[in-house]
Design an enzyme around this catalytic site. Structure first.
Site, PDB file in Angstrom:
ATOM      1  N   GLN A 150       1.003  -1.227  -0.127  1.00 20.67           N
ATOM      2  CA  GLN A 150       0.035  -0.118   0.178  1.00 20.67           C
ATOM      3  C   GLN A 150       0.908   1.208   0.052  1.00 20.67           C
ATOM      4  O   GLN A 150       1.433   1.596   1.142  1.00 20.67           O
ATOM      5  CB  GLN A 150      -0.767   0.043   1.288  1.00 20.67           C
ATOM      6  CG  GLN A 150      -1.653   1.184   1.505  1.00 20.67           C
ATOM      7  CD  GLN A 150      -2.700   0.912   2.586  1.00 20.67           C
ATOM      8  OE1 GLN A 150      -2.153   0.149   3.530  1.00 20.67           O
ATOM      9  NE2 GLN A 150      -3.800   1.691   2.643  1.00 20.67           N
ATOM     10  N   GLY A 151       1.022   1.868  -0.926  1.00 23.35           N
ATOM     11  CA  GLY A 151       1.594   3.044  -1.199  1.00 23.35           C
ATOM     12  C   GLY A 151       0.838   4.427  -0.913  1.00 23.35           C
ATOM     13  O   GLY A 151       0.735   5.266  -2.004  1.00 23.35           O
ATOM     14  N   TYR A 152       0.506   4.711   0.383  1.00 28.85           N
ATOM     15  CA  TYR A 152      -0.194   5.901   0.752  1.00 28.85           C
ATOM     16  C   TYR A 152       0.710   6.971   1.270  1.00 28.85           C
ATOM     17  O   TYR A 152       0.803   7.804   0.775  1.00 28.85           O
ATOM     18  CB  TYR A 152      -1.239   5.604   1.443  1.00 28.85           C
ATOM     19  CG  TYR A 152      -2.551   5.269   0.924  1.00 28.85           C
ATOM     20  CD1 TYR A 152      -2.609   4.270  -0.031  1.00 28.85           C
ATOM     21  CD2 TYR A 152      -3.881   5.206   1.700  1.00 28.85           C
ATOM     22  CE1 TYR A 152      -3.823   4.068  -0.898  1.00 28.85           C
ATOM     23  CE2 TYR A 152      -5.024   4.818   1.260  1.00 28.85           C
ATOM     24  CZ  TYR A 152      -5.069   4.170  -0.041  1.00 28.85           C
ATOM     25  OH  TYR A 152      -6.096   3.696  -0.587  1.00 28.85           O
ATOM     26  N   SER A 153       1.290   6.463   2.559  1.00 28.10           N
ATOM     27  CA  SER A 153       2.150   7.671   3.191  1.00 28.10           C
ATOM     28  C   SER A 153       3.452   7.978   2.545  1.00 28.10           C
ATOM     29  O   SER A 153       4.159   7.353   2.017  1.00 28.10           O
ATOM     30  CB  SER A 153       2.538   6.974   4.487  1.00 28.10           C
ATOM     31  OG  SER A 153       1.422   6.530   5.098  1.00 28.10           O
ATOM     32  N   SER A 187       4.398  -1.467   4.149  1.00 26.55           N
ATOM     33  CA  SER A 187       4.546  -2.757   4.713  1.00 26.55           C
ATOM     34  C   SER A 187       4.714  -3.589   3.550  1.00 26.55           C
ATOM     35  O   SER A 187       3.793  -3.594   2.300  1.00 26.55           O
ATOM     36  CB  SER A 187       3.220  -3.100   5.390  1.00 26.55           C
ATOM     37  OG  SER A 187       3.045  -2.116   6.223  1.00 26.55           O
ATOM     38  N   GLU A 270     -10.225  -0.942   4.880  1.00 27.22           N
ATOM     39  CA  GLU A 270      -9.169  -1.198   5.905  1.00 27.22           C
ATOM     40  C   GLU A 270      -9.554  -1.255   7.323  1.00 27.22           C
ATOM     41  O   GLU A 270      -9.264  -2.039   8.250  1.00 27.22           O
ATOM     42  CB  GLU A 270      -8.070  -0.181   5.723  1.00 27.22           C
ATOM     43  CG  GLU A 270      -6.820  -0.328   6.548  1.00 27.22           C
ATOM     44  CD  GLU A 270      -5.624   0.320   6.219  1.00 27.22           C
ATOM     45  OE1 GLU A 270      -5.464   1.158   5.180  1.00 27.22           O
ATOM     46  OE2 GLU A 270      -4.495   0.105   6.910  1.00 27.22           O
ATOM     47  N   SER A 405      -4.133   7.335  12.639  1.00 29.52           N
ATOM     48  CA  SER A 405      -3.780   7.345  14.052  1.00 29.52           C
ATOM     49  C   SER A 405      -5.178   7.681  15.132  1.00 29.52           C
ATOM     50  O   SER A 405      -6.197   8.195  14.382  1.00 29.52           O
ATOM     51  CB  SER A 405      -2.764   8.532  14.361  1.00 29.52           C
ATOM     52  OG  SER A 405      -3.325   9.931  14.367  1.00 29.52           O
ATOM     53  N   ASN A 406      -4.997   7.432  16.196  1.00 30.71           N
ATOM     54  CA  ASN A 406      -5.983   7.765  17.109  1.00 30.71           C
ATOM     55  C   ASN A 406      -6.517   9.106  16.892  1.00 30.71           C
ATOM     56  O   ASN A 406      -7.978   9.490  17.004  1.00 30.71           O
ATOM     57  CB  ASN A 406      -5.590   7.558  18.640  1.00 30.71           C
ATOM     58  CG  ASN A 406      -5.786   6.028  19.017  1.00 30.71           C
ATOM     59  OD1 ASN A 406      -6.000   5.362  18.297  1.00 30.71           O
ATOM     60  ND2 ASN A 406      -5.592   5.761  20.512  1.00 30.71           N
ATOM     61  N   GLU A 407      -5.648  10.087  16.914  1.00 29.88           N
ATOM     62  CA  GLU A 407      -6.102  11.410  16.820  1.00 29.88           C
ATOM     63  C   GLU A 407      -6.963  11.773  15.619  1.00 29.88           C
ATOM     64  O   GLU A 407      -7.890  12.555  15.614  1.00 29.88           O
ATOM     65  CB  GLU A 407      -4.992  12.536  16.861  1.00 29.88           C
ATOM     66  CG  GLU A 407      -4.115  12.755  18.215  1.00 29.88           C
ATOM     67  CD  GLU A 407      -3.224  11.245  18.577  1.00 29.88           C
ATOM     68  OE1 GLU A 407      -3.063  10.545  17.711  1.00 29.88           O
ATOM     69  OE2 GLU A 407      -2.947  11.298  19.599  1.00 29.88           O
TER      70      GLU A 407
HETATM   71  C1  LIG Z   1       3.330  -0.846  11.683  1.00 28.85           C
HETATM   72  C2  LIG Z   1       3.073   0.292  10.440  1.00 28.85           C
HETATM   73  C3  LIG Z   1       2.679  -0.141   9.352  1.00 28.85           C
HETATM   74  C4  LIG Z   1       2.439   0.873   8.143  1.00 28.85           C
HETATM   75  N1  LIG Z   1       2.142   0.300   7.019  1.00 28.85           N
HETATM   76  C5  LIG Z   1       1.856   1.266   5.900  1.00 28.85           C
HETATM   77  C6  LIG Z   1       1.537   0.979   4.550  1.00 28.85           C
HETATM   78  O1  LIG Z   1       1.760  -0.407   4.347  1.00 28.85           O
HETATM   79  N2  LIG Z   1       1.322   1.980   3.725  1.00 28.85           N
HETATM   80  C7  LIG Z   1       1.292   3.246   4.103  1.00 28.85           C
HETATM   81  O2  LIG Z   1       1.132   3.795   3.075  1.00 28.85           O
HETATM   82  N3  LIG Z   1       1.516   3.457   5.543  1.00 28.85           N
HETATM   83  C8  LIG Z   1       1.650   2.648   6.437  1.00 28.85           C
HETATM   84  N4  LIG Z   1       1.914   3.035   7.618  1.00 28.85           N
HETATM   85  C9  LIG Z   1       1.902   4.506   7.618  1.00 28.85           C
HETATM   86  C10 LIG Z   1       0.702   5.048   8.689  1.00 28.85           C
HETATM   87  O3  LIG Z   1      -0.448   5.121   7.983  1.00 28.85           O
HETATM   88  C11 LIG Z   1       1.209   6.546   9.156  1.00 28.85           C
HETATM   89  O4  LIG Z   1       2.206   6.325  10.080  1.00 28.85           O
HETATM   90  C12 LIG Z   1       0.021   7.163   9.675  1.00 28.85           C
HETATM   91  O5  LIG Z   1      -1.012   7.452   8.908  1.00 28.85           O
HETATM   92  C13 LIG Z   1       0.507   8.410  10.470  1.00 28.85           C
HETATM   93  O6  LIG Z   1       1.438   9.344   9.814  1.00 28.85           O
HETATM   94  P1  LIG Z   1       2.822   9.759  10.149  1.00 28.85           P
HETATM   95  O7  LIG Z   1       3.642   8.716  10.337  1.00 28.85           O
HETATM   96  O8  LIG Z   1       3.159  10.780   9.143  1.00 28.85           O
HETATM   97  O9  LIG Z   1       2.567  10.675  11.342  1.00 28.85           O
HETATM   98  P2  LIG Z   1       1.933  12.101  11.295  1.00 28.85           P
HETATM   99  O10 LIG Z   1       0.842  12.315  10.396  1.00 28.85           O
HETATM  100  O11 LIG Z   1       3.186  13.024  11.263  1.00 28.85           O
HETATM  101  O12 LIG Z   1       1.518  12.375  12.876  1.00 28.85           O
HETATM  102  C14 LIG Z   1       2.290  12.629  13.937  1.00 28.85           C
HETATM  103  C15 LIG Z   1       1.385  12.680  15.131  1.00 28.85           C
HETATM  104  O13 LIG Z   1       0.731  13.774  15.094  1.00 28.85           O
HETATM  105  C16 LIG Z   1      -0.659  13.555  15.399  1.00 28.85           C
HETATM  106  N5  LIG Z   1      -1.607  14.098  14.356  1.00 28.85           N
HETATM  107  C17 LIG Z   1      -1.394  14.502  13.202  1.00 28.85           C
HETATM  108  N6  LIG Z   1      -2.467  15.471  12.704  1.00 28.85           N
HETATM  109  C18 LIG Z   1      -3.217  15.500  13.557  1.00 28.85           C
HETATM  110  C19 LIG Z   1      -4.369  16.359  13.781  1.00 28.85           C
HETATM  111  N7  LIG Z   1      -4.858  17.015  12.710  1.00 28.85           N
HETATM  112  N8  LIG Z   1      -4.922  16.538  14.909  1.00 28.85           N
HETATM  113  C20 LIG Z   1      -4.440  16.080  16.045  1.00 28.85           C
HETATM  114  N9  LIG Z   1      -3.302  15.094  15.892  1.00 28.85           N
HETATM  115  C21 LIG Z   1      -2.497  15.067  14.592  1.00 28.85           C
HETATM  116  C22 LIG Z   1      -0.914  11.941  14.737  1.00 28.85           C
HETATM  117  O14 LIG Z   1      -1.923  11.397  15.530  1.00 28.85           O
HETATM  118  C23 LIG Z   1       0.488  11.455  15.281  1.00 28.85           C
HETATM  119  O15 LIG Z   1       0.365  11.229  16.829  1.00 28.85           O
HETATM  120  C24 LIG Z   1       2.195   2.077   8.610  1.00 28.85           C
HETATM  121  C25 LIG Z   1       2.758   2.730   9.785  1.00 28.85           C
HETATM  122  C26 LIG Z   1       3.027   1.691  10.785  1.00 28.85           C
HETATM  123  C27 LIG Z   1       3.519   2.212  12.139  1.00 28.85           C
END
Ligand SMILES: Cc1cc2nc3c(=O)[nH]c(=O)nc-3n(C[C@H](O)[C@H](O)[C@H](O)COP(=O)(O)OP(=O)(O)OC[C@H]3O[C@@H](n4cnc5c(N)ncnc54)[C@H](O)[C@@H]3O)c2cc1C
Length: 425
Positions: A150-153, A187, A270, A405-407
């Site tokens: 999954q190429g989202y992030s 992943s 998902e 994320s939870n937030e």
């Molecule tokens: C084990 C694992 C597997 C993963 N696999 C994949 C995958 O296969 N493909 C893929 O595309 N991605 C994958 N991810 C990525 C995952 O989707 C992102 O980590 C997630 O969406 C959070 O983005 P970020 O890491 O950039 O954190 P950020 O977006 O930078 O967030 C950092 C912190 O800020 C908080 N935050 C951000 N915005 C807000 C807001 N508006 N209000 C309040 N709080 C906020 C977040 O909750 C978090 O605590 C994976 C992540 C993990 C940990």
């Protein structure tokens, strides 16, 4: 009901899952017997070693063997059972899918390797793909010959996915999309053949507009996959770099510029139905942890006993919520998927913490011997072998992050369900 659930017994939970039945009890029992018999007969011989393998924090274990097991399931019609029969599924009802997951967990069968294809991309193609795309890609998911990632992030787009900057332009002469940019946390990209990518296809566009959903082969000169080491020491996710990477012009799902709609459709899968199997797996983990607590005497500690009981109640709540959601008995599917994500992510994170407290002091140093029976070198942090509970604990730190994320889930509930003002951007 509550009294029965606090007894923390897998058999009780199995009965409760059965209570979800909507068709005749006989038909449900017959289906359960068919699944159970098949698993008993087939999770034997060479496959017997795979029991309990590949769970949270242990995804690296026995990958090739688990792939073979998945293909074995496929040959006998046990993959993608919820898909319509015209696409290679079994057209299983929700109840049958729950039964399948329950029996799968009861048999202690290994974690599946193509979750992203079966639960996310497949349903998305069925909903949004062309007939050609369905014909081309669904069979490879059903028979587990093509794995997906999954190429989202991206480094600058995680929670704020609309900030995607990976770009794709259509080269009409070559009949190809040319893709440039970087994805992160991808992943299983190191073992997959394909990645579904959200890319910006309209120059100068911003946010949700101008994005497209592309299907891209990973094995090509324009793509570099670089593993990222996790807390557990293993690498299940990766950075993926696109340098003039290519994919065929017709491998776009939905119209150009409509990628956001498709991407969000996939996220509903998902955060929704795809978590069914996971929840049954949770019940098994709690059962195993309860057994450890009984063996070590930790269960005599009233605080730990109460947390174990609360974990069991949490499972009941999750199950009830999933039941309402999957039956469509909710006012907002988007909100319901977010509630579900919050429920299971927090539950599982808490279970990881509870596991450390149940295991007690040994959880700080790891097992005396490795899985292969060698002495564990606990003075060498790079090479120390973790036990299953330490792996679970470290893995569950990620549960409240991935899949949104939870937030972010709380924001969705606040804005879309409660109608609160949108957060300032
Ligand atoms: C084990 C694992 C597997 C993963 N696999 C994949 C995958 O296969 N493909 C893929 O595309 N991605 C994958 N991810 C990525 C995952 O989707 C992102 O980590 C997630 O969406 C959070 O983005 P970020 O890491 O950039 O954190 P950020 O977006 O930078 O967030 C950092 C912190 O800020 C908080 N935050 C951000 N915005 C807000 C807001 N508006 N209000 C309040 N709080 C906020 C977040 O909750 C978090 O605590 C994976 C992540 C993990 C940990």
């Amino acid at each position: 009901m509550l009294a029965r659930m606090t007894s923390i017994n897998l058999a009780d939970r199995a009965v409760d899952l059965g209570e979800w039945a909507k068709s005749t009890p006989d038909a449900a029992a017959e289906f359960a017997t068919a699944v159970r018999t098949w698993l008993d007969e087939n999770l034997a011989g060479d496959f017997a070693d795979l029991k309990g393998r590949g769970g949270p924090g242990s995804e690296h274990e026995f990958f090739a063997e688990r792939l073979e097991w998945d293909r074995h399931l496929a040959r006998h019609g046990w993959t993608c059972i919820g898909w319509p029969t015209e696409y290679g599924g079994r057209g299983a009802t929700l109840e049958q899918r729950i039964i399948f997951h329950r029996e799968y967990a009861r048999a202690n069968a290994p974690a599946r390797v193509n979750h992203l294809g079966e639960e996310l991309l497949g349903p998305t193609l069925i909903a949004f793909g062309t007939e050609g795309q369905k014909k081309r890609f669904l069979p490879g998911i059903v028979d587990v010959t093509e794995l997906w990632s999954q190429g989202y992030s991206e480094p600058g787009a995680g929670s704020d996915l609309a900030g995607v900057s990976t770009s794709a332009r259509l080269d009409d002469d070559a009949g190809k999309w040319i893709i440039n940019g970087q994805k992160i946390w991808t992943s299983l990209a190191h073992v997959a053949q394909w990645v579904f990518v959200i890319a910006r296809t309209e120059k100068g566009s911003s946010r949700h507009a101008g994005l497209s959903f592309l299907l891209v082969p990973l094995d090509q000169p324009g793509i570099t996959v670089r593993p990222i080491q996790q807390l557990t020491g293993t690498s299940e996710f990766n950075e993926v770099f696109f340098d003039d990477a290519e994919t065929d012009a017709d491998l776009i799902v939905g119209e150009p510029g409509e990628g956001w709609k498709v991407a969000m459709g996939l996220l509903q899968f998902e955060r929704g139905v795809s978590t069914l199997g996971q929840q049954v797996g949770f019940a098994r983990e709690l059962d195993n942890l309860t057994e450890v607590a009984r063996t070590t005497g930790a269960v005599d500690d009233p605080e730990l006993a109460s947390r174990l009981a609360r974990a069991d109640i949490g499972l009941t709540v999750m199950r009830a919520h999933a039941h309402r959601t999957l039956d469509g008995d909710v006012t907002s599917q988007a909100g319901a998927a977010s509630v579900s994500k919050l429920l299971w992510a927090n539950w599982h994170r808490d279970l990881g913490e509870l596991a450390m407290d149940v295991v007690g002091a040994p959880s700080l140093i790891g097992p005396a011997a490795t899985a292969e029976g060698k002495a564990n070198n606990i003075t060498d942090p790079e090479n120390v072998e973790l036990d299953e509970w330490q792996r679970l604990y470290l893995f569950t730190r990620a549960d409240t992050i991935y899949g949104g994320s939870n937030e972010v889930q709380r924001n969705i509930i606040a804005e879309r369900v409660l109608g609160l003002p949108r957060e300032a951007r």
